[in-house]
Design a protein around this motif. Structure first.
Motif, mmCIF file in Angstrom:
data_model
loop_
_atom_site.group_PDB
_atom_site.id
_atom_site.type_symbol
_atom_site.label_atom_id
_atom_site.label_comp_id
_atom_site.label_asym_id
_atom_site.label_seq_id
_atom_site.Cartn_x
_atom_site.Cartn_y
_atom_site.Cartn_z
ATOM 1 N N ALA A 283 0.516 -1.163 -0.184
ATOM 2 C CA ALA A 283 -0.124 -0.493 -0.133
ATOM 3 C C ALA A 283 1.288 1.197 0.056
ATOM 4 N N LYS A 284 0.059 2.335 -0.731
ATOM 5 C CA LYS A 284 1.216 3.770 -0.559
ATOM 6 C C LYS A 284 0.045 4.729 0.090
ATOM 7 N N VAL A 285 1.230 5.496 0.780
ATOM 8 C CA VAL A 285 0.126 6.605 0.973
ATOM 9 C C VAL A 285 -0.839 7.491 0.166
ATOM 10 N N ARG A 286 -1.937 8.204 0.014
ATOM 11 C CA ARG A 286 -2.300 8.812 -0.822
ATOM 12 C C ARG A 286 -3.712 9.974 0.066
ATOM 13 N N LYS A 287 -3.479 11.073 -0.847
ATOM 14 C CA LYS A 287 -4.113 12.719 -0.044
ATOM 15 C C LYS A 287 -4.686 12.547 -0.567
ATOM 16 N N VAL A 288 -6.068 12.496 -0.295
ATOM 17 C CA VAL A 288 -7.333 13.100 -0.773
ATOM 18 C C VAL A 288 -8.050 14.039 -0.645
ATOM 19 N N SER A 289 -8.801 15.562 -1.365
ATOM 20 C CA SER A 289 -9.431 16.433 -0.776
ATOM 21 C C SER A 289 -11.195 15.798 -1.159
ATOM 22 N N LEU A 290 -11.162 16.453 0.342
ATOM 23 C CA LEU A 290 -12.964 16.157 -0.092
ATOM 24 C C LEU A 290 -13.572 17.115 -0.729
ATOM 25 N N THR A 291 -13.264 17.902 -1.100
ATOM 26 C CA THR A 291 -14.103 18.549 -2.638
ATOM 27 C C THR A 291 -14.267 17.964 -3.845
ATOM 28 N N SER A 292 -13.402 16.454 -3.987
ATOM 29 C CA SER A 292 -13.575 15.880 -4.882
ATOM 30 C C SER A 292 -14.306 14.258 -4.812
ATOM 31 N N VAL A 293 -14.019 13.944 -3.497
ATOM 32 C CA VAL A 293 -14.253 12.694 -2.855
ATOM 33 C C VAL A 293 -15.602 12.644 -2.329
ATOM 34 N N ARG A 294 -16.299 12.234 -1.896
ATOM 35 C CA ARG A 294 -17.339 12.639 -0.918
ATOM 36 C C ARG A 294 -17.488 11.060 -0.050
#
Length: 432
Positions: A283-294
């Motif tokens: 696994a790798k680390v990902r940063k996800v913005s909650l403006t594009s993901v719900r």
């Protein structure tokens, strides 16, 4: 690793507890109807056992790891009534057929499911297997329910590759009954679309309590299987089929196989943790913005963001320092600057004081290790992730996941894993 060659006559039966591996040198052996011939081999994982029947005079190479055991069952591997049950189910002219397996913990549900799948495949049928036990799933990973399409004999459902998966968020169905029912129905419908002649639904060993009855009743009425198979020593699961005894569902009762290996809660937990460790190995680390993901199964991001003045007001009244919060008609979601003792009691007090159905109190870092399901834009399952950090003010989630596809939805689960992927917390409701 202890290695030895074993030469035995046709009809000899061994039960092998892993970790171990078996390679056929001469002759042929059978594992729940799956025949292995020279140069073929099978691995028996730790916490699992396989029963090997010599169908010819044969020689095998056996490698035994630490804690592995070899013993001979006192009775036949496959009870005669298992074969009779398989013949009875497949003798029905109508297609597709469906078989839901009910049984207590360690009753051999998975072994029977494997056997009848192999039996049906040997008759040329296309078989779908749904494993709806999110804690001891054989087909997918814990916290999920999976569907596999079986087109050749297999020695274990662990070898069945999932073609479709649903995330339910926990390793116990007790708090997610509706999720399990919905996921099972979705996978059942998919098996129908894929043209399966026989669909096998393997269930969990959670059979006692009102909620357990509700789960089994709802699944049965929702998918309406053609057959219910009860695996029981006496009458352990009779109560689950009482409502259906006058229906058109055929009920078959069989005894467990004498080769079933009982597993302790610790062994079950250790097996789940081993699967999690392997799953997240790359696994790798990902940063996800909650403006594009719900988010799904979460109050966070679903309410009106509280102003600084409102946060200060709630902080004064509750004696806490809040850095972020949201409010909905039925809930209050507040993030404290640091850890708070007596969280559960404070949440109850907040819900009562402010007339909310639910109040959630959390703080930065409390979310670390929480398991999540990741979905694509078409709501298809992509895989699992672990939350490493949430920046509530910037609305950014940092995930550890092997998933590289574009994520559209994050389903928040109820299990928290530590740095070594051990289960360190189980929530009754979503902590976010």
């Amino acid at each position: 690793m202890n290695m030895k060659k074993i030469k035995e006559k046709r009809g000899t039966v061994f039960k092998i507890d892993g970790p171990a591996s078996i390679r056929v040198l001469e002759g042929a052996i059978s594992i729940l109807g799956s025949v292995l011939k020279p140069k073929e081999q099978v691995v028996v994982p730790r916490y699992k056992s396989l029963v090997v029947e010599f169908v010819e005079d044969s020689t095998i190479e056996l490698r035994l790891g630490s804690d592995a055991k070899v013993e001979a069952p006192l009775e036949a591997v496959i009870p005669a009534e298992w074969t009779m049950a398989a013949e009875s189910i497949l003798s029905q002219d109508s297609r597709p057929l469906s078989c839901m397996i009910l049984g207590d913990v360690d009753s051999g549900k998975t072994a029977f499911g494997t056997y009848i799948a192999n039996y049906a495949v040997s008759k040329g049928l296309k078989v779908g297997v749904i494993d709806k036990d999110p804690g001891q799933t054989e087909i997918s990973v814990p916290t999920t329910i999976g569907l596999s399409i079986v087109e050749r004999p297999m020695h274990s459902l662990e070898n069945a590759k999932a073609v479709s998966v649903r995330f339910v968020g926990s390793v116990s169905p007790s708090n997610i009954v509706q999720r399990v029912v919905a996921a099972t129905k979705e996978l059942f419908d998919e098996a129908l679309r894929r043209g399966c002649d026989l669909i096998i639904i393997n269930t969990s060993g959670w059979v006692n309590s009102r909620r357990a009855r509700e789960l089994k009743y709802n699944v049965i009425t929702t998918i309406h299987p053609s057959h219910l198979v009860l695996i029981q020593r006496t009458n352990e699961v009779e109560h689950l089929v009482k409502p259906f005894e006058k229906s058109d569902i055929k009920i078959i009762r069989v005894q467990p196989s004498p080769a079933v290996k009982p597993k302790t809660k610790e062994e079950r937990k250790a097996r789940r943790e081993s699967i999690f460790k392997n799953y997240f190995a790359n696994a790798k680390v990902r940063k996800v913005s909650l403006t594009s993901v719900r988010l799904m199964y979460s109050l966070f991001t679903t309410g009106a963001v509280l102003s600084k003045e409102d946060l200060e007001k709630y902080g004064r009244e509750m004696g806490l320092d809040f850095i972020y919060g949201e409010e909905g008609r039925d809930f209050l979601f507040l993030v404290s600057r640091g850890p708070v003792e007596g969280k559960a009691k404070i949440e109850e007090e907040m819900a009562r004081r402010y007339g909310k159905e639910e109040a959630i109190l959390t703080w930065p870092g409390e979310e670390k290790g929480l398991i999540v399901g990741l979905l694509g834009s078409d709501l298809s399952y992509l895989g699992l992730g672990l939350i490493r950090e949430i920046d509530y003010l910037k609305k950014v989630i940092e995930l550890l996941t092997p998933v590289e596809d574009v994520i559209s939805v994050i389903q928040v689960g109820l299990i928290k894993l530590g740095e070594d992927f051990r289960e360190i917390a189980k929530h009754d409701r979503s902590p976010l």
